[in-house]
Motif scaffolding. Sequence first.
Motif, PDB file in Angstrom:
ATOM      1  N   GLU A 171     -25.333  23.128 -23.862  1.00 58.06           N
ATOM      2  CA  GLU A 171     -26.471  23.867 -24.437  1.00 58.06           C
ATOM      3  C   GLU A 171     -27.786  23.117 -24.308  1.00 58.06           C
ATOM      4  N   PHE A 172     -27.757  21.947 -23.713  1.00 58.57           N
ATOM      5  CA  PHE A 172     -28.979  21.137 -23.644  1.00 58.57           C
ATOM      6  C   PHE A 172     -29.956  21.677 -22.589  1.00 58.57           C
ATOM      7  N   HIS A 173     -29.471  21.921 -21.365  1.00 51.74           N
ATOM      8  CA  HIS A 173     -30.327  22.460 -20.319  1.00 51.74           C
ATOM      9  C   HIS A 173     -30.294  23.987 -20.326  1.00 51.74           C
ATOM     10  N   ARG A 174     -31.337  24.608 -19.789  1.00 49.65           N
ATOM     11  CA  ARG A 174     -31.483  26.057 -19.825  1.00 49.65           C
ATOM     12  C   ARG A 174     -31.426  26.645 -18.411  1.00 49.65           C
ATOM     13  N   LEU A 175     -31.016  27.912 -18.326  1.00 46.75           N
ATOM     14  CA  LEU A 175     -31.213  28.678 -17.097  1.00 46.75           C
ATOM     15  C   LEU A 175     -32.653  29.193 -17.091  1.00 46.75           C
ATOM     16  N   PRO A 176     -33.203  29.544 -15.923  1.00 41.42           N
ATOM     17  CA  PRO A 176     -34.639  29.838 -15.848  1.00 41.42           C
ATOM     18  C   PRO A 176     -35.054  31.109 -16.585  1.00 41.42           C
ATOM     19  N   GLY A 177     -34.308  32.211 -16.426  1.00 39.43           N
ATOM     20  CA  GLY A 177     -34.710  33.458 -17.066  1.00 39.43           C
ATOM     21  C   GLY A 177     -36.183  33.749 -16.836  1.00 39.43           C
ATOM     22  N   ASP A 178     -36.854  34.180 -17.894  1.00 38.13           N
ATOM     23  CA  ASP A 178     -38.295  34.444 -17.813  1.00 38.13           C
ATOM     24  C   ASP A 178     -39.139  33.246 -18.244  1.00 38.13           C
ATOM     25  N   THR A 179     -38.481  32.136 -18.582  1.00 36.97           N
ATOM     26  CA  THR A 179     -39.210  30.950 -19.052  1.00 36.97           C
ATOM     27  C   THR A 179     -38.784  29.697 -18.272  1.00 36.97           C
ATOM     28  N   PRO A 180     -38.950  29.715 -16.951  1.00 37.17           N
ATOM     29  CA  PRO A 180     -38.491  28.562 -16.165  1.00 37.17           C
ATOM     30  C   PRO A 180     -39.257  27.279 -16.444  1.00 37.17           C
ATOM     31  N   HIS A 181     -40.407  27.378 -17.115  1.00 37.00           N
ATOM     32  CA  HIS A 181     -41.162  26.155 -17.433  1.00 37.00           C
ATOM     33  C   HIS A 181     -40.471  25.341 -18.525  1.00 37.00           C
ATOM     34  N   LEU A 182     -39.477  25.936 -19.190  1.00 37.06           N
ATOM     35  CA  LEU A 182     -38.701  25.218 -20.209  1.00 37.06           C
ATOM     36  C   LEU A 182     -37.365  24.801 -19.598  1.00 37.06           C
ATOM     37  N   ASP A 183     -37.178  23.512 -19.401  1.00 39.79           N
ATOM     38  CA  ASP A 183     -35.948  23.010 -18.774  1.00 39.79           C
ATOM     39  C   ASP A 183     -34.815  22.810 -19.767  1.00 39.79           C
ATOM     40  N   THR A 184     -35.157  22.509 -21.019  1.00 41.84           N
ATOM     41  CA  THR A 184     -34.139  22.135 -21.999  1.00 41.84           C
ATOM     42  C   THR A 184     -34.405  22.828 -23.333  1.00 41.84           C
ATOM     43  N   ASN A 185     -33.468  22.678 -24.240  1.00 43.60           N
ATOM     44  CA  ASN A 185     -33.631  23.180 -25.610  1.00 43.60           C
ATOM     45  C   ASN A 185     -34.071  22.066 -26.563  1.00 43.60           C
ATOM     46  N   LEU A 186     -34.575  20.968 -26.008  1.00 40.96           N
ATOM     47  CA  LEU A 186     -35.152  19.892 -26.816  1.00 40.96           C
ATOM     48  C   LEU A 186     -36.537  20.315 -27.292  1.00 40.96           C
ATOM     49  N   GLY A 187     -36.807  20.145 -28.581  1.00 38.07           N
ATOM     50  CA  GLY A 187     -38.127  20.469 -29.089  1.00 38.07           C
ATOM     51  C   GLY A 187     -39.182  19.516 -28.563  1.00 38.07           C
ATOM     52  N   GLN A 188     -40.413  19.995 -28.434  1.00 31.43           N
ATOM     53  CA  GLN A 188     -41.497  19.132 -27.949  1.00 31.43           C
ATOM     54  C   GLN A 188     -41.676  17.915 -28.834  1.00 31.43           C
ATOM     55  N   ASP A 189     -41.323  18.056 -30.125  1.00 35.51           N
ATOM     56  CA  ASP A 189     -41.520  16.962 -31.073  1.00 35.51           C
ATOM     57  C   ASP A 189     -40.226  16.208 -31.377  1.00 35.51           C
ATOM     58  N   GLU A 190     -39.247  16.333 -30.494  1.00 42.04           N
ATOM     59  CA  GLU A 190     -37.968  15.645 -30.717  1.00 42.04           C
ATOM     60  C   GLU A 190     -37.769  14.527 -29.687  1.00 42.04           C
ATOM     61  N   LEU A 191     -37.043  13.505 -30.109  1.00 41.77           N
ATOM     62  CA  LEU A 191     -36.747  12.336 -29.273  1.00 41.77           C
ATOM     63  C   LEU A 191     -35.238  12.227 -29.071  1.00 41.77           C
ATOM     64  N   ILE A 192     -34.806  12.087 -27.824  1.00 45.19           N
ATOM     65  CA  ILE A 192     -33.390  11.808 -27.560  1.00 45.19           C
ATOM     66  C   ILE A 192     -33.107  10.378 -28.001  1.00 45.19           C
ATOM     67  N   THR A 193     -32.103  10.193 -28.844  1.00 46.65           N
ATOM     68  CA  THR A 193     -31.764   8.850 -29.317  1.00 46.65           C
ATOM     69  C   THR A 193     -30.470   8.312 -28.696  1.00 46.65           C
ATOM     70  N   ALA A 194     -29.559   9.207 -28.331  1.00 45.49           N
ATOM     71  CA  ALA A 194     -28.275   8.740 -27.784  1.00 45.49           C
ATOM     72  C   ALA A 194     -27.543   9.880 -27.092  1.00 45.49           C
ATOM     73  N   VAL A 195     -26.582   9.487 -26.277  1.00 40.57           N
ATOM     74  CA  VAL A 195     -25.619  10.430 -25.692  1.00 40.57           C
ATOM     75  C   VAL A 195     -24.241   9.931 -26.083  1.00 40.57           C
ATOM     76  N   GLU A 196     -23.430  10.814 -26.627  1.00 46.35           N
ATOM     77  CA  GLU A 196     -22.094  10.419 -27.070  1.00 46.35           C
ATOM     78  C   GLU A 196     -21.033  11.000 -26.151  1.00 46.35           C
TER      79      GLU A 196
END
Length: 331
Positions: A191-216
């Motif tokens: 669910e992290f990456h997105r398909l293009p649909g009508d909003t291809p400028h959005l690559d992921t479901n990460l918020g603009q104000d969020e920071l990736i801290t780890a991958v488990e």
Amino acid sequence: MNRFSYERAENVAGAVGSIARNERARFIAGGTNLLDLMKENVARPNQLIDITRLPLKGIDASQDGGLRIGALVTNSDLAYNAEVERRYPLLSKAILAGASAQLRNMATTGGNLLQRTRCSYFYDTGTPCNKRAPGTGCGAIEGFNRMHAILGTSGACIATHPSDMCVALAALEAIVRVTGPKGERAIPFAEFHRLPGDTPHLDTNLGQDELITAVELPAQGFSEHHAYLKLRDRLSYAFALVSVAVALDMKDGHIQEARLALGGVAHKPWRDPRAEALLRGKPATEEHFRAVAEALLRDAKGFGRNTFKIELAKRAVVRALRQAAGLESQP
């Protein structure tokens, strides 16, 4: 390159607070993609928040028996970590199939997840591109599209996701840990990456104000039966035409669990659980592998110059499954 201010974050809360106050700010760590985008005038942040001093460089055991990889672990340190090589060789091989040694020494785990497409129309600001400039069109659909997507496309975008590491993380069903103003949350890798649909400028479901801290990584690493096959125009420093990550759990020649992820064919690492289900409980035979390949590519669509990738992907899936099952040697 436009003018920007620079800030060095001293802790996670401070980094999140800074970016939440400025929607045009961007985090920077290794900078192996972002700086290129800024030089090409594709990305124009007015503030860079340096996160390289944050305590996110560890590779540690997680409570569920897996591994927690800090977002600032470099690709080189991750690929050559002894525990990763022993328990998650699929991930190690995928990382080493990408980029150059110099880039892997700088690139980070979190940054790898946020790589942007290498579509030439995206980088050329003189051409239309819905991903770079929404509403302008897609030059690739009727243009030079040899490297472009054949699955999950839309009328707005046929760009592909470039990461090798993410293809392996998709097959391993990793979890992405992020922190934002509202606290921490976990995002399943699918669910992290997105398909293009009508909003291809959005690559992921990460918020603009969020920071990736780890991958488990989960406890199951598929160390005995795995394969990462990358097909490209030259043997080094080239992005995938098609890549395949395979993870199998086998007993007495029969497949108990199967995971397949494709790279170079879609806007995100591509998985299809319905196709994977065709392998469960079946013996490892080429007949079953071909059925899975046909199922995985049944909805594929070519755009002229990249139509060859449909048959290429089918053959790559069969070959990677043969390698993972031990029917064919791996390089």
